[in-house]
Scaffold this motif. Structure first.
Motif, PDB file in Angstrom:
ATOM      1  N   PRO A   1      70.464  54.363  69.075  1.00 13.96           N
ATOM      2  CA  PRO A   1      69.377  54.735  68.160  1.00 13.96           C
ATOM      3  C   PRO A   1      69.842  55.826  67.191  1.00 13.96           C
TER       4      PRO A   1
ATOM      5  N   ASN B   1      69.677  49.806  65.438  1.00 15.38           N
ATOM      6  CA  ASN B   1      68.561  50.480  66.097  1.00 15.38           C
ATOM      7  C   ASN B   1      68.207  51.739  65.304  1.00 15.38           C
TER       8      ASN B   1
ATOM      9  N   LYS C   1      65.728  54.748  64.656  1.00 14.98           N
ATOM     10  CA  LYS C   1      64.663  55.497  65.321  1.00 14.98           C
ATOM     11  C   LYS C   1      63.367  55.452  64.506  1.00 14.98           C
ATOM     12  N   ASP C   2      62.267  55.208  65.196  1.00 12.15           N
ATOM     13  CA  ASP C   2      60.922  55.221  64.608  1.00 12.15           C
ATOM     14  C   ASP C   2      60.666  54.073  63.631  1.00 12.15           C
ATOM     15  N   HIS C   3      61.597  53.122  63.554  1.00 12.68           N
ATOM     16  CA  HIS C   3      61.404  51.978  62.666  1.00 12.68           C
ATOM     17  C   HIS C   3      61.824  50.694  63.388  1.00 12.68           C
ATOM     18  N   PRO C   4      61.089  50.305  64.419  1.00  7.80           N
ATOM     19  CA  PRO C   4      61.463  49.105  65.185  1.00  7.80           C
ATOM     20  C   PRO C   4      61.428  47.861  64.299  1.00  7.80           C
ATOM     21  N   GLY C   5      62.387  46.991  64.550  1.00  8.49           N
ATOM     22  CA  GLY C   5      62.462  45.743  63.797  1.00  8.49           C
ATOM     23  C   GLY C   5      63.336  45.818  62.560  1.00  8.49           C
TER      24      GLY C   5
ATOM     25  N   ASN D   1      62.986  40.981  60.950  1.00 13.21           N
ATOM     26  CA  ASN D   1      64.108  41.844  61.331  1.00 13.21           C
ATOM     27  C   ASN D   1      64.987  42.166  60.109  1.00 13.21           C
TER      28      ASN D   1
END
Length: 440
Positions: A22, A47, A49-53, A274
């Motif tokens: 991350p 990966n 952080k704080d921005h999944p996808g 994605n």
């Protein structure tokens, strides 16, 4: 020709590395991109952080090898010809009726992984988004975009084509329809960083560079956008709103001044599943190559009308913008100075140019310095042009707001009228294959 396929090409060539840990898009990802800039691989961050996808990639064209790969050419001269031909013969992209990207349910720029790069900058800043602006035609260009609200950026508009489109629309009482394309094939980026004449759309230049494979979809505000983009933001440059812009870092790795600049309002955001966004660190090698390569092609094209040009480089130390080195095969005296004048004419922002002989490797600054040390005499070979328009990116300019400056050319070619042996670099005969020698 989309970003994902290009990254697969880089991976196959051993030019892509992956970070799975991350990583924060504020400072951390830019720092890693900066440390590896110009050193070989592009870096894919899987990966954020704080921005999944979301994923991010950096340094996709930070070397000339990658740029040649993106353009499908084998050397710089082929790239110059392909780019100049694309500008002279743009190919209108095919418009389609289906848009494969997904529209997000809300407009909130904090949900996008817009990087924060430098400590004194006021906040997250998008440096790698291509702005498509609609006026008499569709212009594509790079602009700093600093987040100032959940649905607003402040945009740095220099007095070029989008600036003209904005003012034309403003005079008619209209906001300027725009789209911001983030994450796209490098050929599209190079076209967007180029400067064809006003009225020639960079979309047509990009399509020619992309061998006719560019397809576009027209958004509700009338702006056509590439269907292969990773992220598209739709909106308007507001005719009657301004905000402080800066201090932000420019291509010279210095902080630009704070200015009142127009405001962009985003009305819709579209993403691929994605999506992969592009992180571009101002002042790094990738910034220099994208910004300067077309100007390098123009210098090459201009110099070859006055001399037999071997190679041209807008240097990394000059930000890919202010400094050029030109190698020529000189046949008569005066060609070095003619090459200097041709270079300044082809790229008006150029500040300093060094012309050397074709036996000098212009990618080795030690050799360039050697040529200046052994073949240049200031009383005969120095060209100074005072009080001329240069670049607003030059903090040492007489008047930075308009780029008023003094320019210098160094003719470091050997004189033809003197004994040639005096200017030769001594060589040791190669009677063995040095690569086969084992050091134990």
């Amino acid at each position: 020709m989309d970003l994902s396929n290009y990254l697969n090409e880089l991976r196959g060539a051993g030019l892509l590395k992956v970070v799975n840990s991350p990583m924060a898009v504020e400072f951390d990802i830019p720092l890693i991109a900066h440390r590896f800039s110009g050193l070989g691989p592009a870096i894919l961050f899987n990966n954020i952080k704080d921005h999944p996808g979301f994923r991010a990639v950096a340094n996709i064209v930070d070397t000339r090898v990658k740029l040649m790969m993106a353009l499908g050419v084998s050397n710089a001269e082929e790239a110059y010809i392909k780019l100049l031909n694309a500008e002279a013969n743009p190919l209108e992209p095919r418009e389609v009726n289906d848009f494969p990207l997904i529209r997000l349910s809300e407009v909130d720029l904090s949900k996008l992984p817009v990087p924060r790069f430098f400590e004194r900058e006021p906040g997250p800043c998008l440096t790698s988004g291509v702005v498509l602006g609609l006026g008499d035609y569709v212009n594509a260009s790079f602009h700093r975009l600093t987040v100032i609200d959940r649905d607003k950026f402040v945009i740095r508009l220099v007095p070029r084509h989008l600036y003209r489109i904005f003012n034309d629309n403003k005079a008619k009482g209209r906001d300027t329809p725009i789209a911001i394309v983030w994450g796209i094939h490098p050929a599209f980026l190079l076209a967007s960083a180029s400067s064809p004449p006003y009225g020639v759309s960079e979309l047509g230049v990009a399509n020619r560079l992309m061998n006719g494979e560019l397809r576009v979809f027209r958004l509700s505000n009338g702006v056509p956008v590439p269907v292969d983009a990773e992220v598209v933001m739709e909106g308007f440059i507001l005719k009657d709103a301004e905000h402080d812009e800066g201090p932000c870092v420019d291509v010279m790795s210095t902080y630009d001044v704070v200015r009142r600049q127009p405001v962009v309002k985003i009305t819709s955001i579209y993403v691929k599943p994605n999506p992969i966004v592009h992180v571009l660190v101002a002042g790094d090698a990738e910034n220099s190559i994208l910004m300067g390569f077309e100007k390098e092609a123009r210098i090459w094209n201009a110099v070859r009308t006055v001399a037999d040009v071997k190679a041209v480089r807008l240097t990394r130390g000059g930000g890919g913008w202010l400094h050029a080195i030109v190698a020529i095969r000189k046949t008569i005296e005066g060609e070095g100075k003619n090459a200097i004048l041709a270079a300044f004419s082809a790229h008006p922002s150029l500040k300093h140019v060094v012309v050397v002989d074709d036996d000098v490797n212009i990618d080795d600054l030690n050799e360039v310095e050697w040529a200046i040390a052994t073949r240049f005499r200031a009383d005969e070979d120095l060209v100074i042009i005072e009080g001329v328009r240069g670049s607003s990116l030059d903090p040492a300019a007489i008047d930075q707001s308009i780029g008023l400056t003094t320019k210098m050319g160094i003719d470091a070619t050997r004189p033809l009228s003197k004994e040639a042996w005096r200017f030769e670099r001594a060589k040791i005969p190669e009677r063995i294959n040095i690569n086969e020698i084992k050091l134990e």
